[in-house]
Design an enzyme around this catalytic site. Structure first.
Site, PDB file in Angstrom:
ATOM      1  N   LYS A 259       0.697  -1.349   0.074  1.00  0.00           N
ATOM      2  CA  LYS A 259      -0.169  -0.212   0.013  1.00  0.00           C
ATOM      3  C   LYS A 259       0.955   1.535   0.355  1.00  0.00           C
ATOM      4  O   LYS A 259       1.910   0.700   0.454  1.00  0.00           O
ATOM      5  CB  LYS A 259      -0.508  -0.041   1.358  1.00  0.00           C
ATOM      6  CG  LYS A 259      -2.336  -0.961   0.926  1.00  0.00           C
ATOM      7  CD  LYS A 259      -2.521  -0.587   2.529  1.00  0.00           C
ATOM      8  CE  LYS A 259      -3.696  -2.058   2.870  1.00  0.00           C
ATOM      9  NZ  LYS A 259      -5.021  -2.333   1.152  1.00  0.00           N
ATOM     10  N   ARG A 333     -10.017 -11.235   1.759  1.00  0.00           N
ATOM     11  CA  ARG A 333     -11.136 -12.634   1.108  1.00  0.00           C
ATOM     12  C   ARG A 333     -10.516 -13.783   1.839  1.00  0.00           C
ATOM     13  O   ARG A 333     -11.388 -14.852   1.384  1.00  0.00           O
ATOM     14  CB  ARG A 333     -11.155 -12.022  -0.043  1.00  0.00           C
ATOM     15  CG  ARG A 333     -10.303 -12.836  -0.273  1.00  0.00           C
ATOM     16  CD  ARG A 333     -11.110 -11.170  -2.284  1.00  0.00           C
ATOM     17  NE  ARG A 333     -11.139 -10.095  -2.138  1.00  0.00           N
ATOM     18  CZ  ARG A 333     -11.431  -9.411  -2.560  1.00  0.00           C
ATOM     19  NH1 ARG A 333     -11.609  -9.376  -4.482  1.00  0.00           N
ATOM     20  NH2 ARG A 333     -10.871  -7.674  -2.218  1.00  0.00           N
TER      21      ARG A 333
HETATM   22  N1  BES Z   1      -8.180  -3.532   3.852  1.00  0.00           N
HETATM   23  C1  BES Z   1      -8.576  -3.280   3.315  1.00  0.00           C
HETATM   24  C2  BES Z   1      -9.684  -2.517   2.661  1.00  0.00           C
HETATM   25  C3  BES Z   1      -9.124  -1.306   2.913  1.00  0.00           C
HETATM   26  C4  BES Z   1      -9.070  -0.181   2.830  1.00  0.00           C
HETATM   27  C5  BES Z   1      -9.927  -1.053   4.546  1.00  0.00           C
HETATM   28  C6  BES Z   1      -9.626   1.160   3.574  1.00  0.00           C
HETATM   29  C7  BES Z   1     -10.364  -0.160   5.345  1.00  0.00           C
HETATM   30  C8  BES Z   1     -10.078   1.464   4.671  1.00  0.00           C
HETATM   31  C9  BES Z   1      -8.230  -4.632   2.658  1.00  0.00           C
HETATM   32  O1  BES Z   1      -7.581  -5.411   2.207  1.00  0.00           O
HETATM   33  C10 BES Z   1      -7.867  -4.409   0.495  1.00  0.00           C
HETATM   34  O2  BES Z   1      -6.605  -3.752   0.724  1.00  0.00           O
HETATM   35  N2  BES Z   1      -8.866  -4.104  -0.201  1.00  0.00           N
HETATM   36  C11 BES Z   1      -8.341  -3.734  -1.499  1.00  0.00           C
HETATM   37  C12 BES Z   1      -8.860  -4.791  -2.502  1.00  0.00           C
HETATM   38  C13 BES Z   1      -8.453  -4.920  -3.700  1.00  0.00           C
HETATM   39  C14 BES Z   1      -6.678  -5.360  -4.065  1.00  0.00           C
HETATM   40  C15 BES Z   1      -8.476  -5.809  -5.021  1.00  0.00           C
HETATM   41  C16 BES Z   1      -8.698  -2.652  -1.849  1.00  0.00           C
HETATM   42  O3  BES Z   1      -9.980  -2.152  -1.646  1.00  0.00           O
HETATM   43  O4  BES Z   1      -7.834  -2.357  -2.807  1.00  0.00           O
HETATM   44 MN    MN Z   2      -5.604  -5.434   2.086  1.00  0.00          MN
END
Ligand code: BES
Ligand code: MN
Ligand code: ZN
Length: 478
Positions: A259, A333
């Site tokens: 991230k 997931r």
């Molecule tokens: N934990 C994150 C989602 C999240 C984003 C929670 C912002 C709280 C605030 C999750 O694990 C994630 O990183 N999801 C990705 C999925 C994508 C790579 C398909 C996302 O939402 O960018």
């Molecule tokens: Mn994530």
């Protein structure tokens, strides 16, 4: 804070609707502010007349009479609580009228909730505390024939808010302290005394169970993953069991799909789903609901190291389905796939609700106001929506058309863990649905609602404890 159902209190609180011309019982202060146009009676508006000479009064606005709701009551009394703190008030008193169209018991519970909510803050790391609750006694003059009901309602909301605060504390705790083993310890410390049975599986047992997807996510971290199962059996006469499955990423760096720095700052909150399960179980067990509930958490960290999983990996899962890792940041997931499959096959739950900070896409779609929901069973979804309504929390159902499933298809594996940019919250939900088959299931995406950059109404900056209240009412009422 103690609620006493009788007349009393140092400071009198008068509840005033917008555009009220005259009070039933005449009042000098009200006449004065009315004439000077100092107070209109808008929602949460406050006029305090407090001095050392006594005869202290606070006017609290409730807005339009026709628009009054439990949430406006919660919000207004939250503001009142904050105001009382400014003056270091220790006791207040008010008469609680019966408002048209609103249940009296719930009216009292809502105002009690607002006051209780005003006392929360997460200050364990501050050398000097900012929030200093002083209110000790709240005298409520209530309708004589409703006293018992009101008392029960206030007891209930008091325990429920303790569950909410517990969830907030667990989420606000930084990841240096809150990791899988300490999360498991928190479950034990807070639930075991309430006759919730806690089982915690370490890496070996997780392997034995075949939870390859969960293990893959965890393997980049030095912290051992923990699979936490919390069983509350409040109804021995019934076999019915509901599973609450919480996402338990105690930190989500994104893994090799790292991230950006700014997005990582709050990723200790990626276990908010699991915290809400622990908080809800605390309330459920404290209030001795006659229900059987199992809370399930696959807790781990998503980190980078020589041992971490990589994009392009094809991994297995407890269900036997193979999964292509198209993005290491879509880790939630993967952990939930195994936790849900466990809920269905080992726990044999009749209904399953998962709660997860699953997608940024859900935040884009609904912001911080609504939790996104997906289901394979409209009846259970209806129950969830009704529970959310009782809680004053907002849930919005997302579509689940079969056509969306196409997006999760993989060439070399049974399924892949991302469905592309479009409909990200939906494809994430449909990925999960593959691991519950036809067991009635609702998925709640709380990425936007469980953690706030700024306070919102009676919800504080940081962890909100959403959706502890919804989970509690779901278990209680359905
Ligand atoms: N934990 C994150 C989602 C999240 C984003 C929670 C912002 C709280 C605030 C999750 O694990 C994630 O990183 N999801 C990705 C999925 C994508 C790579 C398909 C996302 O939402 O960018
Ligand atoms: Mn994530
Ligand atoms: Zn995550």
């Amino acid at each position: 804070m103690k609620f006493l159902l009788e007349k009393g209190g140092d400071i009198k609180v008068l509840l005033i609707f917008k555009d009220t011309e005259r009070l039933e019982e005449e009042n000098d202060l009200f006449a004065y502010v009315k004439e000077k146009e100092l107070f209109k009676g808008n929602v949460s508006e406050i006029y305090s007349s407090i001095s050392h000479t006594g005869d202290n009064i606070i006017l609290l606005g409730l807005g339009d009479k026709e628009k009054l709701s439990f949430n406006t009551i919660r919000k207004s009394f939250f503001k009142l609580g904050k105001e009382l703190m400014k003056y270091k008030v220790e006791s207040i008193g008010l008469t609680v009228p019966k408002f048209d169209g609103l249940c009296y018991k719930r009216t009292n519970a809502a105002l009690a909730e607002g006051l209780l909510q005003s006392e929360y803050s997460f200050e364990k790391f501050l050398s000097e505390k900012k929030n200093k609750p002083t209110l000790k006694e709240v005298y409520l003059e209530v309708l004589a024939d409703k006293k018992e009901k009101v008392e029960a309602g206030i007891n209930e909301i008091t325990s429920l808010i303790e569950g909410v605060f517990l969830a907030r504390d667990l989420v606000n705790e930084p990841a240096i302290n809150m990791y899988p083993e300490t999360l498991a310890k928190a479950a034990r410390d807070n639930l075991e005394d309430l006759s919730v049975n806690i089982q915690v599986f370490g890496k070996e047992k997780i392997k034995e169970l075949g939870m390859e997807a969960f293990l893959a996510v965890s393997q980049g971290s030095n912290k051992e993953p923990q699979f936490i199962v919390m069983s509350y059996n409040g109804d021995s006469d019934s076999k019915d069991k509901i599973a609450l499955v919480g996402k338990g990423l105690t930190y989500d760096s994104g893994g090799y799909c790292l991230k950006p720095a700014d997005s990582m700052v709050t990723m200790h909150s990626d276990m908010a789903g699991s915290a809400s399960v622990i908080g809800a179980l605390k309330a459920i067990a404290s209030l001795k609901l006659k229900k059987n509930v199992v809370g399930i958490i696959a807790a781990c960290e998503n980190m980078i190291s020589g041992g971490a999983y990589k994009t392009g990996d094809i991994i297995s899962s407890m269900s036997g389905k193979s999964i292509e890792v198209a993005n290491t940041d879509a880790e939630g997931r993967l952990t939930l796939a195994d936790a849900l499959y466990y809920a269905k096959t080992v726990e044999k739950a009749d209904r399953i609700v998962d709660i997860a900070t699953l997608t940024g896409a859900c935040v884009v779609a609904l912001g911080n106001i609504n939790t996104g929901a997906i289901t394979n069973n409209e009846e259970l979804m209806k129950d969830v929506k009704e529970a959310a309504d009782l809680a004053g929390e907002y849930v919005w159902e997302l579509p689940n058309n079969e056509e969306y499933r196409e997006l999760n298809k993989s060439h070399f594996a049974d399924i892949k863990n991302t469905g592309g940019r479009g409909a990200g919250a939906i494809t994430a939900g449909l990925f999960l649905s593959e691991f519950v088959d036809d067991t009635p299931w609702v998925h709640l995406d709380i990425a936007g609602t469980s953690y706030l950059a700024n306070e919102l109404g009676y919800l504080p900056k940081g962890a909100t404890g959403v959706p502890v209240k919804t989970l509690y009412y779901l278990v209680k009422e359905s």
